[in-house]
Write a protein that holds these residues in place. Sequence first.
Motif, short mmCIF file in Angstrom:
data_model
loop_
_atom_site.label_atom_id
_atom_site.label_comp_id
_atom_site.label_asym_id
_atom_site.label_seq_id
_atom_site.Cartn_x
_atom_site.Cartn_y
_atom_site.Cartn_z
N ARG A 178 0.82 -1.20 0.00
CA ARG A 178 0.00 0.00 0.00
C ARG A 178 0.87 1.26 0.00
NH1 ARG A 178 -5.26 1.35 0.80
NH2 ARG A 178 -5.49 -0.40 -0.62
N ARG A 211 3.83 1.61 -1.31
CA ARG A 211 4.39 1.76 -2.67
C ARG A 211 3.36 2.38 -3.60
NH1 ARG A 211 6.93 -3.15 -1.71
NH2 ARG A 211 5.31 -4.31 -2.83
N GLU A 212 2.10 1.96 -3.45
CA GLU A 212 1.05 2.53 -4.29
C GLU A 212 0.84 4.01 -3.99
OE1 GLU A 212 -2.18 2.62 -7.10
OE2 GLU A 212 -0.31 1.51 -6.83
N ARG A 224 3.70 5.90 -5.51
CA ARG A 224 3.58 5.98 -6.97
C ARG A 224 2.60 7.09 -7.37
NH1 ARG A 224 0.48 4.17 -11.10
NH2 ARG A 224 -1.03 3.23 -9.68
N LEU A 225 1.48 7.16 -6.68
CA LEU A 225 0.48 8.19 -6.99
C LEU A 225 0.98 9.58 -6.60
CD1 LEU A 225 -2.74 6.30 -5.85
CD2 LEU A 225 -1.87 6.58 -8.17
N LEU A 272 -8.04 5.25 -3.52
CA LEU A 272 -7.81 4.04 -2.72
C LEU A 272 -8.95 3.72 -1.76
CD1 LEU A 272 -4.01 4.54 -1.84
CD2 LEU A 272 -5.01 3.18 -3.70
#
Length: 229
Positions: free
Chosen positions: A162, A164-165, A168-169, A183
Amino acid sequence: MSVSLLLVDDQPLVRAGLRMILESAPDLSVVGEASDAREASREARSLVPDVVLMDLMGGPAGTRAIRAVLEWARPLGHRVRVLALGPQDSEPLLHGALHAGASGFLFKDTPPEELVSAVRVVASGGAVLPPLVLHRLLDEVAPLLPSGEPAGRAPRDPLSVREREVLRLLARGWSNAEIAAHLFVGSTTVKSHVGSILTKLGLRDRVQAVIHAYETGLVRPGEGHANNR
């Protein structure tokens, strides 16, 4: 430690609003105001503020004022820093401000709490850019950045899936609210994830987090911006 500020904007109501926002913080103090480049240079010489918060004033006059203030202040032991303000479509002016020596740039619709935080960052010697602007700049320079790791050696990733996501965003220029909506979590949760990312990676702020995302290949140039998802 108190941070002294000089406000530069040609609209008295805008200066009044900025003063109200900034002086709501106990460690910030507005010591003067100016309405144009010439007055800004004169007031900076007289007051020697820590930070000059300067509207780019729709043309090269703001850039010239930044250069004049910094060239005058450079020989001083007390360093003056400039944080520029401009509209969303002022990217050419932004480039000029950065070339002139500004330590940061914000859009004029930046939320008050982010403005206060940015002033503190610039006063402490850091740099500030909106995530979307930083993303565009990194699109240009990312291919020139070193990988940071010898060939054949995979870096250790301390982040959860989570986190990392979220990173990234964040690196694509998304705000906390946009990440939260995507999310299906609360903004407070996203803020907690961002804090955890910075702590685990030993980074100072979101700008360093974006650079880390590019250097490690989590985000690549041209992958997309916040308004293209």
